[in-house]
Scaffold this active site. Structure first.
Site, PDB file in Angstrom:
ATOM      1  N   ARG A 116      -5.984   8.868   9.939  1.00  0.00           N
ATOM      2  CA  ARG A 116      -6.020   8.889  11.621  1.00  0.00           C
ATOM      3  C   ARG A 116      -6.796  10.251  12.057  1.00  0.00           C
ATOM      4  NH1 ARG A 116       0.082   7.549  13.672  1.00  0.00           N
ATOM      5  NH2 ARG A 116       1.256   9.492  13.077  1.00  0.00           N
ATOM      6  N   TYR A 151      13.241   4.769   9.056  1.00  0.00           N
ATOM      7  CA  TYR A 151      12.119   5.439   9.775  1.00  0.00           C
ATOM      8  C   TYR A 151      12.008   4.506  11.339  1.00  0.00           C
ATOM      9  CZ  TYR A 151       6.840   3.659  10.221  1.00  0.00           C
ATOM     10  OH  TYR A 151       4.918   4.475  11.012  1.00  0.00           O
ATOM     11  N   ARG A 185       7.256  10.202   2.891  1.00  0.00           N
ATOM     12  CA  ARG A 185       5.476  11.012   2.789  1.00  0.00           C
ATOM     13  C   ARG A 185       5.628  11.591   3.246  1.00  0.00           C
ATOM     14  NH1 ARG A 185       1.973   9.139  -0.742  1.00  0.00           N
ATOM     15  NH2 ARG A 185       0.449   8.757   0.342  1.00  0.00           N
ATOM     16  N   GLU A 226      -5.559  13.482   9.871  1.00  0.00           N
ATOM     17  CA  GLU A 226      -4.392  13.502   9.363  1.00  0.00           C
ATOM     18  C   GLU A 226      -4.431  13.163   7.613  1.00  0.00           C
ATOM     19  OE1 GLU A 226      -0.819  11.476  12.707  1.00  0.00           O
ATOM     20  OE2 GLU A 226      -0.695  10.724  10.427  1.00  0.00           O
ATOM     21  N   ARG A 274       6.160  -3.641  13.304  1.00  0.00           N
ATOM     22  CA  ARG A 274       6.039  -2.979  14.708  1.00  0.00           C
ATOM     23  C   ARG A 274       4.961  -2.969  15.065  1.00  0.00           C
ATOM     24  NH1 ARG A 274       8.297   1.920  14.022  1.00  0.00           N
ATOM     25  NH2 ARG A 274       7.170   3.538  14.527  1.00  0.00           N
ATOM     26  N   ASP A 291      11.982   5.133  15.170  1.00  0.00           N
ATOM     27  CA  ASP A 291      11.835   4.809  16.119  1.00  0.00           C
ATOM     28  C   ASP A 291      12.711   6.236  17.039  1.00  0.00           C
ATOM     29  OD1 ASP A 291       8.857   4.090  15.827  1.00  0.00           O
ATOM     30  OD2 ASP A 291       9.559   1.994  16.733  1.00  0.00           O
ATOM     31  N   ARG A 332      -1.803 -10.088  19.302  1.00  0.00           N
ATOM     32  CA  ARG A 332      -2.160 -10.562  20.888  1.00  0.00           C
ATOM     33  C   ARG A 332      -3.201 -11.436  21.286  1.00  0.00           C
ATOM     34  NH1 ARG A 332      -1.032  -4.902  23.241  1.00  0.00           N
ATOM     35  NH2 ARG A 332       0.949  -4.827  23.106  1.00  0.00           N
TER      36      ARG A 332
HETATM   37  N1  UDP Z   1      -1.101   0.464  10.129  1.00  0.00           N
HETATM   38  C1  UDP Z   1      -2.428  -0.143   9.565  1.00  0.00           C
HETATM   39  N2  UDP Z   1      -3.769   0.025  10.345  1.00  0.00           N
HETATM   40  C2  UDP Z   1      -3.598   0.834  11.539  1.00  0.00           C
HETATM   41  C3  UDP Z   1      -2.229   1.015  12.034  1.00  0.00           C
HETATM   42  C4  UDP Z   1      -1.464   0.836  11.302  1.00  0.00           C
HETATM   43  O1  UDP Z   1      -2.773  -0.716   8.701  1.00  0.00           O
HETATM   44  O2  UDP Z   1      -4.576   0.934  11.646  1.00  0.00           O
HETATM   45  C5  UDP Z   1      -0.161   0.499   9.520  1.00  0.00           C
HETATM   46  C6  UDP Z   1       0.064   1.145   8.487  1.00  0.00           C
HETATM   47  O3  UDP Z   1       0.680   0.993   7.265  1.00  0.00           O
HETATM   48  C7  UDP Z   1       1.058   1.814   9.236  1.00  0.00           C
HETATM   49  C8  UDP Z   1       2.150   0.332   9.968  1.00  0.00           C
HETATM   50  O4  UDP Z   1       1.241  -0.581  10.158  1.00  0.00           O
HETATM   51  O5  UDP Z   1       2.281   2.893   8.344  1.00  0.00           O
HETATM   52  C9  UDP Z   1       2.540   1.029  11.222  1.00  0.00           C
HETATM   53  O6  UDP Z   1       1.958   2.179  11.905  1.00  0.00           O
HETATM   54  P1  UDP Z   1       2.557   2.583  13.041  1.00  0.00           P
HETATM   55  O7  UDP Z   1       0.845   2.445  13.809  1.00  0.00           O
HETATM   56  O8  UDP Z   1       3.654   2.307  13.706  1.00  0.00           O
HETATM   57  O9  UDP Z   1       2.732   3.727  11.890  1.00  0.00           O
HETATM   58  P2  UDP Z   1       3.388   5.425  13.209  1.00  0.00           P
HETATM   59  O10 UDP Z   1       2.002   5.557  13.833  1.00  0.00           O
HETATM   60  O11 UDP Z   1       4.988   4.857  12.965  1.00  0.00           O
HETATM   61  O12 UDP Z   1       2.680   6.477  11.583  1.00  0.00           O
END
Ligand code: UDP
Length: 381
Positions: free
Chosen positions: A277, A346, A247, A298, A171, A348, A175
C-alpha cells in the site's frame, strides 16, 4: 511499590500512569529515542506533515471507557478513514461495499440484488471457515477474493492465505450499501497533536521516571517489586527456544506537491506490484494545510533479528513455540507480559488501552490483597 514498565508504548504508558496515580513509584524505560512505540508520530522536516512513522494508525473503538480515557489527554479531531484499492489499473472502493461490487462487475445493483448476487458466488459449502481463504470464499466468492485479498495477503503475510487464521479477514466489513468508512465503530478520530504527544502526556506524572534509549536487561528485574514487559515475549527469555515469527515493514518515503493520491491509503493487491500500500500522511490530518505531501510505500517481509517486529504471524509452528514460552512465563514470578509484543497478538490501539487499564486494575487488587500478580492478565493462548 517500585514498578518498572519496559516499553513506552500504549501499554507501558497507560499502566504506568494508572499505577502512578495509585501511589506507586513508576519507572518506564524504552530502547528507542521516542515514546509511543509503533504509534509514534513526528513532523516531517521537509513537508511539515505529521507522519505515522510506523504506518497508519487510526483510532477507532466501541469502548466508551477507552474513548473517555484518550480524550482526557488529547483532543481528537473527527476523522473518517477512507481506503481505495488499485487492481489491474483501476481504482475501487474499500472495504468491499456496494460501490466496489458494482464497479467490479460493471453493474448497477441495488442492495438486495447485490446481496443475492454475492451469495450466489460465495462458496456456501464452506459453513465453518477454518482459515483466511475459506473465510473469504464463503463471504465474497472467488473473483473478489482473488482481486482484492489474495495477492495483498500473500505479500503482507508471506504465506498462502490458507495458512492464516480467518480472524484476520474478519477485521474488515462487507457492506451492501455505499458506506466506505473503513471502520464501523462508534468513536473514531485522530489525535490533534499526534499519538506521541498524547502518550508523552499520559507519561507526564510526578511519580513516573522515563528513560529513553535505555535497554533493559531482564537480569536486573530484581531491583523492582514488579516488572511489566511489553517487549517481545520470547525476548524476555533471550529467544532461547527460537524466535516467534513476525512480519516487519520497510517504508520507502517520497514527496510530491499537492495531493498525490487523494486518500490516506491506497492498497495494491496485485501480485506483481511489490508493495502492499501507499500511505499519504497529510490525509490523516485533514484539518491541516500543506503545500507539499509525503508518502510511504509499504513493503512487508519476514522479521529478522534487529528488525522492528510489527505483526505477530501466529501460524501452527509459532503456536507450539508460543505455548512453550507461555508455560515458562507462567512458572516465573514478578513479571507480567503485556501488549502486542508481550502477548504476541494482533491488537488494535483501543484493545491495547482497554487491556492496559484492566491490567493496572488487577495489579492494584493483587497489591491490596497481598497476592501474586500473574504473568498474563490476557494470556496469548
Ligand atoms: N487485506 C487484503 N486486502 C486489502 C486490505 C486488507 O487482503 O485491500 C487483508 C490482509 O490480509 C490484511 C488484513 O486483511 O492483513 C487486515 O487488513 P487491515 O486493513 O485491518 O490491516 P492493517 O491496517 O492492520 O495492516
Amino acid at each position: 511499590m517500585r514498578v518498572l514498565l519496559v516499553g513506552a508504548g500504549l501499554s507501558g504508558a497507560v499502566i504506568g500512569r494508572e499505577l502512578a496515580e495509585a501511589g506507586h513509584h513508576v519507572s518506564v524505560v524504552d530502547g528507542r529515542d521516542h515514546v509511543g512505540g509503533n504509534c509514534h508520530t513526528y513532523r516531517d522536516g521537509e513537508t511539515g506533515v505529521l507522519v505515522h512513522a510506523y504506518g497508519p494508525h487510526i483510532f477507532h473503538t466501541d469502548d466508551a471507557g477507552v474513548w473517555d480515557y484518550v480524550t482526557r489527554f488529547e483532543t481528537f479531531h473527527p476523522y473518517r478513514h477512507q481506503v481505495r484499492s488499485t487492481v489491474r489499473g483501476r481504482v475501487y472502493a474499500m472495504p468491499v461495499n456496494l460501490h466496489t461490487i458494482n464497479q467490479f462487475f460493471g453493474a448497477a445493483m441495488r442492495p438486495d440484488e447485490a446481496r443475492a448476487f454475492i451469495e450466489a458466488r460465495a462458496e456456501t459449502a464452506i459453513t465453518a471457515p477454518r482459515n483466511f481463504e475459506e473465510q473469504a470464499l464463503s463471504m465474497i466468492g472467488r473473483e473478489l477474493y482473488e482481486a482484492f485479498f489474495k495477492g495483498y495477503t500473500e505479500k503482507q503475510w508471506g504465506c498462502p492465505p490458507r495458512e492464516l487464521p480467518a480472524a484476520i479477514l474478519k477485521r474488515l466489513p462487507l457492506r451492501f450499501n455505499y458506506d466506505d468508512n473503513y471502520f464501523f465503530h462508534r468513536f473514531q478520530g485522530m489525535p490533534a497533536r499526534g499519538y506521541t504527544a498524547m502518550i508523552a502526556d499520559i507519561l507526564d506524572h510526578p511519580s513516573i521516571e522515563l528513560h529513553l534509549q535505555t535497554w533493559f536487561d531482564p537480569a536486573e528485574a530484581g531491583q523492582f517489586d514488579h516488572v511489566f514487559w511489553s517487549g517481545p515475549l520470547d525476548g524476555w527469555f533471550g529467544y532461547d527456544q527460537g524466535r516467534l515469527g513476525y512480519r516487519t515493514l520497510d517504508f520507502e518515503r517520497f514527496t510530491d506537491t499537492g495531493d498525490f493520491q487523494g486518500c490516506a491509503v491506497m492498497n495494491y493487491p496485485d501480485g506483481d506490484v511489490p508493495f502492499t500500500r501507499i500511505t499519504e500522511h497529510k490525509h490523516f490530518a485533514p484539518w491541516e494545510t500543506h503545500e507539499r505531501t509525503v508518502c510511504y510505500r509499504e513493503y512487508s517481509r519476514a522479521c529478522a533479528p534487529g528488525d522492528i517486529p510489527y505483526y505477530p504471524i501466529r501460524l501452527v509452528a509459532e503456536k507450539a513455540l508460543l505455548a512453550d514460552y507461555v508455560a515458562r512465563a507462567q512458572t516465573g514470578a514478578g513479571v507480567t507480559f503485556v501488549g502486542r509484543l508481550g502477548t504476541y497478538r494482533y491488537l488494535d490501539m483501543d484493545v491495547t488501552i482497554r487491556e492496559a487499564l484492566d491490567t493496572a486494575r488487577a495489579f492494584k487488587a493483587h497489591a491490596c490483597a497481598g497476592t501474586a500478580m500473574p504473568a498474563f492478565v490476557h494470556p496469548p493462548i
